[in-house]
Enzyme design. Structure first.
Site, PDB file in Angstrom:
ATOM      1  N   CYS A   1       1.278  -1.175   0.086  1.00 18.14           N
ATOM      2  CA  CYS A   1      -0.380  -0.500   0.093  1.00 18.14           C
ATOM      3  C   CYS A   1       0.579   0.785   0.266  1.00 18.14           C
ATOM      4  O   CYS A   1       2.142   1.527   0.654  1.00 18.14           O
ATOM      5  CB  CYS A   1      -0.900  -0.119   1.086  1.00 18.14           C
ATOM      6  SG  CYS A   1      -1.932   1.629   1.986  1.00 18.14           S
TER       7      CYS A   1
ATOM      8  N   HIS B   1      -9.042  -3.492  -2.472  1.00 18.01           N
ATOM      9  CA  HIS B   1      -8.328  -3.063  -1.826  1.00 18.01           C
ATOM     10  C   HIS B   1      -8.504  -1.362  -1.676  1.00 18.01           C
ATOM     11  O   HIS B   1      -8.884  -0.603  -0.280  1.00 18.01           O
ATOM     12  CB  HIS B   1      -6.618  -3.170  -2.612  1.00 18.01           C
ATOM     13  CG  HIS B   1      -5.711  -2.683  -1.826  1.00 18.01           C
ATOM     14  ND1 HIS B   1      -4.350  -3.425  -1.003  1.00 18.01           N
ATOM     15  CD2 HIS B   1      -5.757  -1.591  -1.180  1.00 18.01           C
ATOM     16  CE1 HIS B   1      -3.771  -1.840  -0.256  1.00 18.01           C
ATOM     17  NE2 HIS B   1      -4.122  -0.676  -0.545  1.00 18.01           N
ATOM     18  N   GLU B   2      -8.730  -0.666  -2.865  1.00 13.47           N
ATOM     19  CA  GLU B   2      -8.460   0.626  -2.900  1.00 13.47           C
ATOM     20  C   GLU B   2     -10.606   0.719  -2.103  1.00 13.47           C
ATOM     21  O   GLU B   2     -10.453   1.755  -1.196  1.00 13.47           O
ATOM     22  CB  GLU B   2      -9.111   1.340  -4.281  1.00 13.47           C
ATOM     23  CG  GLU B   2      -8.251   1.296  -4.611  1.00 13.47           C
ATOM     24  CD  GLU B   2      -6.147   1.855  -3.964  1.00 13.47           C
ATOM     25  OE1 GLU B   2      -6.514   2.903  -2.899  1.00 13.47           O
ATOM     26  OE2 GLU B   2      -5.537   0.362  -4.314  1.00 13.47           O
TER      27      GLU B   2
ATOM     28  N   HIS C   1     -10.622   1.396   1.704  1.00 13.66           N
ATOM     29  CA  HIS C   1     -10.041   2.476   2.273  1.00 13.66           C
ATOM     30  C   HIS C   1     -10.671   3.744   1.895  1.00 13.66           C
ATOM     31  O   HIS C   1     -10.974   4.199   3.007  1.00 13.66           O
ATOM     32  CB  HIS C   1      -8.771   2.815   1.057  1.00 13.66           C
ATOM     33  CG  HIS C   1      -7.344   2.757   1.110  1.00 13.66           C
ATOM     34  ND1 HIS C   1      -6.562   3.109   2.041  1.00 13.66           N
ATOM     35  CD2 HIS C   1      -6.571   2.015   0.351  1.00 13.66           C
ATOM     36  CE1 HIS C   1      -5.884   2.046   1.882  1.00 13.66           C
ATOM     37  NE2 HIS C   1      -5.369   2.223   1.461  1.00 13.66           N
TER      38      HIS C   1
END
Length: 192
Positions: free
Chosen positions: A114, A157-158, A161
């Site tokens: 990351c 993954h994004e 966030h």
């Protein structure tokens, strides 16, 4: 232009917040941020530019990583020779959400990294092997995409966030290198 100095690191409170939905029409600041995020990814994958500006290579970035708590993601995956995902996937995703996913899971053989984490974190990060994601583009048009394997991992993954989740939250704390039953490991070298 976004550089590594603009990217906040783990421990910063914005990375643990639930990001706010974006309303349309977009204001100029949001449009510019979205375009700058995508440009950062392209620059980070261009060796001469990455070296000149000391950019770590990235394939995805979320607005919270540049200290903007909005539901905005950029992804840049160049075309590959792989039969599984040969096409380029270079997009800005506004208010993305996963509307369906496979039961089967996958993970990257080398784990995940990351831009907001300056250390290696060993361990497998289980993700859905296939997802369907809905999102809006800069003009407010709604899109629905089916993604699998690496592009699906990047988008998950994004989106994490946007929900205040870091990739290492998904690693088994007691046994980081234990693979869940039936998981497909991407990038693993096949033994002959």
């Amino acid at each position: 232009m976004i550089t590594m100095e603009d990217i906040i690191r783990e421990g910063h409170p914005t990375l643990r917040k639930q990001a706010e939905p974006i309303t349309f029409p977009l204001d100029n600041d949001t449009k510019e941020l979205a375009e700058d995020m995508l440009e950062f990814l392209i620059n980070s994958q261009t060796p001469e530019i990455a070296e000149k500006y000391e950019l770590r290579p990235g394939v995805g970035i979320a607005a919270p990583q540049v200290d903007v708590s909005k539901r905005l993601v950029a992804v840049h995956l160049p075309a590959t020779d792989s039969e599984d995902d040969p096409d380029e996937f270079s997009k800005i995703l506004i208010n993305p959400k996963i509307v369906s996913h496979s039961v089967q899971q996958t993970c990257l053989a080398d784990g995940e990294g990351c831009l907001s984490v300056d250390r290696d974190v060993p361990g497998y990060v289980p993700r859905h092997k296939r997802i369907t994601v809905e999102y809006y583009d800069l003009d407010g048009n709604k899109h629905k995409e089916r993604l699998r394997e690496f592009p699906a991992i990047v988008v998950q993954h994004e989106i994490d966030h946007l929900n205040g989740v870091m990739f290492y939250d998904r690693i088994d704390k007691d046994n980081p290198l234990a693979l869940p039953d039936g998981i497909d490991v991407l990038g693993a070298v096949e033994e002959e």
